[in-house]
Design a protein around this motif. Structure first.
Motif, short mmCIF file in Angstrom:
data_model
loop_
_atom_site.label_atom_id
_atom_site.label_comp_id
_atom_site.label_asym_id
_atom_site.label_seq_id
_atom_site.Cartn_x
_atom_site.Cartn_y
_atom_site.Cartn_z
N PRO A 320 11.53 -0.91 5.13
CA PRO A 320 11.45 -1.38 6.61
C PRO A 320 10.36 -2.55 6.84
N ASP A 321 10.54 -3.21 8.08
CA ASP A 321 9.54 -4.47 8.38
C ASP A 321 8.30 -4.05 8.18
N PRO A 322 7.52 -4.52 7.04
CA PRO A 322 6.03 -4.32 7.07
C PRO A 322 5.12 -5.14 7.74
N GLN A 323 5.69 -5.84 8.90
CA GLN A 323 4.84 -6.75 9.40
C GLN A 323 3.59 -6.45 9.89
N LYS A 324 3.36 -5.29 10.39
CA LYS A 324 2.17 -4.72 11.12
C LYS A 324 1.26 -4.57 9.97
N TYR A 325 1.70 -3.94 8.64
CA TYR A 325 0.77 -3.52 7.57
C TYR A 325 0.29 -4.76 7.15
N SER A 326 0.92 -5.89 6.97
CA SER A 326 0.29 -7.04 6.47
C SER A 326 -0.57 -7.84 7.27
N ASN A 327 -0.47 -7.25 8.86
CA ASN A 327 -1.29 -7.93 9.61
C ASN A 327 -2.57 -7.08 9.91
N MET A 328 -2.57 -5.70 10.19
CA MET A 328 -3.60 -4.70 10.44
C MET A 328 -3.63 -3.58 9.69
N ASN A 329 -2.69 -3.06 8.95
CA ASN A 329 -2.95 -1.94 7.94
C ASN A 329 -2.31 -2.30 6.52
N PRO A 330 -3.16 -3.33 5.99
CA PRO A 330 -2.59 -3.53 4.55
C PRO A 330 -2.83 -2.23 3.59
N GLU A 331 -3.66 -1.35 3.96
CA GLU A 331 -3.52 -0.35 3.17
C GLU A 331 -2.55 0.72 2.98
N ILE A 332 -1.79 0.58 4.20
CA ILE A 332 -0.44 1.36 4.24
C ILE A 332 0.52 0.58 3.28
N PHE A 333 0.80 -0.75 3.34
CA PHE A 333 1.64 -1.48 2.51
C PHE A 333 1.41 -1.25 0.93
N ASP A 334 0.08 -1.10 0.65
CA ASP A 334 -0.56 -0.84 -0.66
C ASP A 334 -0.05 0.51 -1.34
N SER A 335 -0.25 1.56 -0.19
CA SER A 335 0.20 2.87 -0.54
C SER A 335 1.64 2.95 -0.97
N GLN A 336 2.52 2.19 -0.31
CA GLN A 336 4.08 2.25 -0.05
C GLN A 336 4.40 1.35 -1.68
N MET A 337 3.69 0.28 -1.86
CA MET A 337 4.04 -0.59 -3.29
C MET A 337 3.51 0.34 -4.53
N LYS A 338 2.39 0.94 -4.29
CA LYS A 338 1.76 1.54 -5.39
C LYS A 338 2.61 2.73 -5.80
N TRP A 339 3.21 3.50 -4.80
CA TRP A 339 3.99 4.65 -4.95
C TRP A 339 5.29 4.23 -5.61
N ILE A 340 5.96 3.19 -5.09
CA ILE A 340 7.26 2.71 -5.64
C ILE A 340 7.03 2.21 -7.34
N ALA A 341 5.93 1.82 -7.40
CA ALA A 341 5.65 1.42 -8.98
C ALA A 341 5.58 2.68 -9.91
N LYS A 342 5.12 3.68 -9.34
CA LYS A 342 4.52 4.76 -9.88
C LYS A 342 5.81 5.65 -10.23
N ASN A 343 6.72 5.68 -8.99
CA ASN A 343 7.92 6.70 -8.88
C ASN A 343 9.27 6.26 -9.04
N THR A 344 9.23 4.84 -9.43
CA THR A 344 10.68 4.39 -9.57
C THR A 344 11.42 5.14 -10.58
N LYS A 345 10.74 5.26 -11.71
CA LYS A 345 11.41 5.95 -13.08
C LYS A 345 11.63 7.26 -12.67
N LYS A 346 10.86 8.04 -12.06
CA LYS A 346 10.86 9.55 -11.46
C LYS A 346 12.04 9.56 -10.80
N ASN A 347 12.24 8.85 -9.88
CA ASN A 347 13.22 9.06 -8.78
C ASN A 347 14.68 8.22 -8.99
#
Length: 603
Positions: A320-347
């Motif tokens: 979903p629209d990640p605009q607020k993360y890019s602006n003010m909460n980049p750590e949340i965007f990081d957590s999303q992308m790191k999880w996808i990178a780590k869990n794509t195969k598992k799921n």
């Protein structure tokens, strides 16, 4: 309606005496306000604290309950004899606790009205010169009007410090008010202030608030950083290196009015029960309402839910629209992308699709923040596709610079881009099928339309998902959220979906909220349409992602909403809104899909 605190297991008793718990809390709340020695000003908007005069006479004076001499006086804007002043400010029996013995003050101002009313601190009030260099806590108990309209009520001030920055050489030529607690056009709280140690202003934001709902707000500064919370939740973190609130000699504070260039700008509409100011950072336990919660908290759970129920199944994931993360909460965007990178195969995540609004505004830092997060997918060679949103367009086409066709040139699933460069299509294997992802750009919809049709014409045998930023939006009908096509969504349906039987799903963001529907195409087959966008929820979306599990054996699609960000949180850090999984009917559901019948496609 006001907050109601219900004791578990006492529902029958509470039906007999519904205000028992609220009265107990209110009593504690009253005692707390009287005993805290750091309080500089305490403005209780109740008839009990009227010092003199009356609203009707235009000469009301309200006592400072802290007894520090920071009394408030009524100010009338425009013709004081105008009948339009009737009801523009009045006492209300409505309050946070919904008790008959507590008042609030109701404001009905608007930008276009020729008259209005607000309050200001009296001349020589001690708070007028206070700079709070050792820290401060500003609290407000308030609610927005049920008829909130951005053209009439945006940027209205709850509490503002009079004077403009340029008057004390803050950013020369700047007309901006020194300090303001205001409501944005999207019903967000904005606290922006010029500290004593900086030559510019620092700003804190909240999520978008509901109308006609009581909130407790706290702005806390410890002499080094400022944090804004609404009902106990800090949405966008702290402003750092912030000391004090600068002032101008002879200037005071406004309650219910903002300024621009030393002139009144936007008067407040809504209700205010109390505003309290302390000269230090108060602990949460000492706040007016330390345990405030939203009237309608989100439905969720932290009990583990499976994201993949069978190893033969597979997921498509939508960001979903990640605009607020890019602006003010980049750590949340990081957590999303790191999880996808780590869990794509598992799921068994076959494809990840971004629904647009990668950034909030065209700032290099925001583009860099988004790039840092999304690059985690590139490093692990995780497949993903993207479409732009309305916030991503700007002079020079920065979206194309960061996420144009060249970024995907070496990705085998990526098969081509549209004439504008913003649209694309990709092919990905999932289970028994090869799926087509067609990314349709909202701004260049017409320009790319023939190209989009040609892609569909060439792939009539491929089950197809169309992702575009603007397709459907939510409306409330009979207390139920339903999906409605936007004007662009209508074009997408008429030109790309209805007569192209292979298109079985559309996904979009852009509009605030979540909804879905199933609509029949010209062949009488189901098309699933889904909106998923959490940008105006807690912390800009709290890290929630939408996964769709495809179960060919059961002929089912399972829709789940999961937050890696909350999953990584320590339990003691979680608030009442921090759920790993959202569980209401719009976030956790399943739909039937007879794969063999629906995907029996012929060129």
């Amino acid at each position: 309606m006001g907050m109601k605190k219900v004791l578990i297991g006492l529902s029958i008793f509470c039906m007999i005496a519904p205000s028992f718990a609220a009265r107990a809390e209110a009593k504690s709340y009253e005692a707390k306000k009287e005993t805290n020695g750091s309080i500089v000003a305490d403005w209780k908007f109740s008839k009990e604290y009227v010092k003199s005069g009356a609203i009707e006479n235009g000469n009301l004076v309200i006592n400072d309950a802290s007894k520090n001499g920071n009394d408030l006086e009524l100010v009338t804007v425009g013709d004081s004899s105008s009948p339009e002043l009737d009801g523009i400010m009045k006492w209300s029996e409505d309050d946070y606790y919904n008790l008959a013995n507590v008042d609030s003050l109701q404001f009905s101002n608007s930008k276009k009205a020729p008259v209005g009313r607000y309050l200001r601190t009296i001349n020589k009030a001690p708070i007028n010169s206070e700079k709070f260099e050792d820290g401060f806590t500003i609290e407000a108990i308030f609610k927005l009007p049920s008829n909130f309209n951005s053209s009439l009520h945006s940027w209205m001030g709850i509490l503002t410090r009079q004077g403009q920055a340029a008057d004390i050489n803050k950013m020369d030529g700047e007309k901006e008010i020194l300090t303001t607690l205001s409501i944005s056009n999207d019903k967000e709280i904005q606290w922006t202030s010029h500290p004593t140690n900086l030559n510019y202003n620092e700003t804190n934001w909240s999520r978008s608030l509901n109308t006609d709902e009581w909130y407790h707000l706290a702005i806390v500064n410890d002499g080094q950083s400022t944090n804004l919370t609404v009902n106990g939740v800090s949405d966008y973190g702290k402003s750092i290196m912030v000391k004090g609130i600068d002032s101008i000699e002879g200037k005071g504070w406004n309650i219910g009015a903002s300024e621009w260039g030393n002139e009144l700008d936007a008067l407040f509409a809504g209700e205010i029960q109390e505003i309290r100011v302390a000269d230090k950072a108060l602990d949460k336990k000492d706040w007016l309402i330390p345990d405030a919660r939203d009237d309608q908290p989100i439905e969720g759970t932290n009990d583990k839910l499976p994201l993949l129920t069978n190893n033969k199944n597979y997921n498509f994931l939508f960001v979903p629209d990640p605009q607020k993360y890019s602006n003010m909460n980049p750590e949340i965007f990081d957590s999303q992308m790191k999880w996808i990178a780590k869990n794509t195969k598992k799921n068994n995540i076959a494809m990840n699709a971004f629904v647009g609004d990668i950034v909030d505004s065209n700032a290099v830092k925001q583009w860099e923040n988004s790039l840092q997060s999304i690059s985690y997918l590139d490093k692990k060679e995780i497949p993903y596709v993207m479409t732009a949103g309305n916030h991503d367009y700007a002079n020079g086409d920065p979206y194309l610079t960061y996420y144009g066709p060249q970024r995907f040139a070496d990705k085998t699933y990526y098969k081509g881009s549209s004439p504008s460069g913003y649209g694309s299509y990709s092919l990905v294997k999932g289970g028994s099928y090869e799926y087509l992802f067609l990314m349709v750009d909202m701004k260049n919809l017409q320009k790319d339309l023939e190209w989009s049709k040609s892609v569909l014409d060439q792939h009539k045998d491929k089950p197809t998902i169309i992702v575009s930023h603007d397709v459907i939006y939510p409306e409330t009908v009979d207390n139920k959220t339903v999906a409605v096509e936007s004007s662009r969504g209508q074009i997408i349906w008429d030109e790309l979906v209805n007569n192209n039987n292979q298109v079985f799903m559309t996904v979009n963001g852009h509009f605030f909220g979540v909804t879905h529907r199933v609509k029949q195409n010209a062949a009488g087959n189901d098309v699933i349409q889904m909106l998923v966008n959490y940008q105006y929820d807690y912390r800009g979306g709290n890290g929630w992602l939408r996964l769709v599990e495809f179960d060919e054996a059961k002929n089912k699609l399972f829709f789940r909403t999961f937050s890696p960000f909350v999953d990584e949180m320590k339990k003691k850090e979680r608030t009442y809104v921090d759920f790993e999984y959202l569980t209401n009917e719009y976030n956790l559901f399943d739909l039937d899909l007879n794969f063999k019948k629906r995907f029996n496609l012929k060129k």
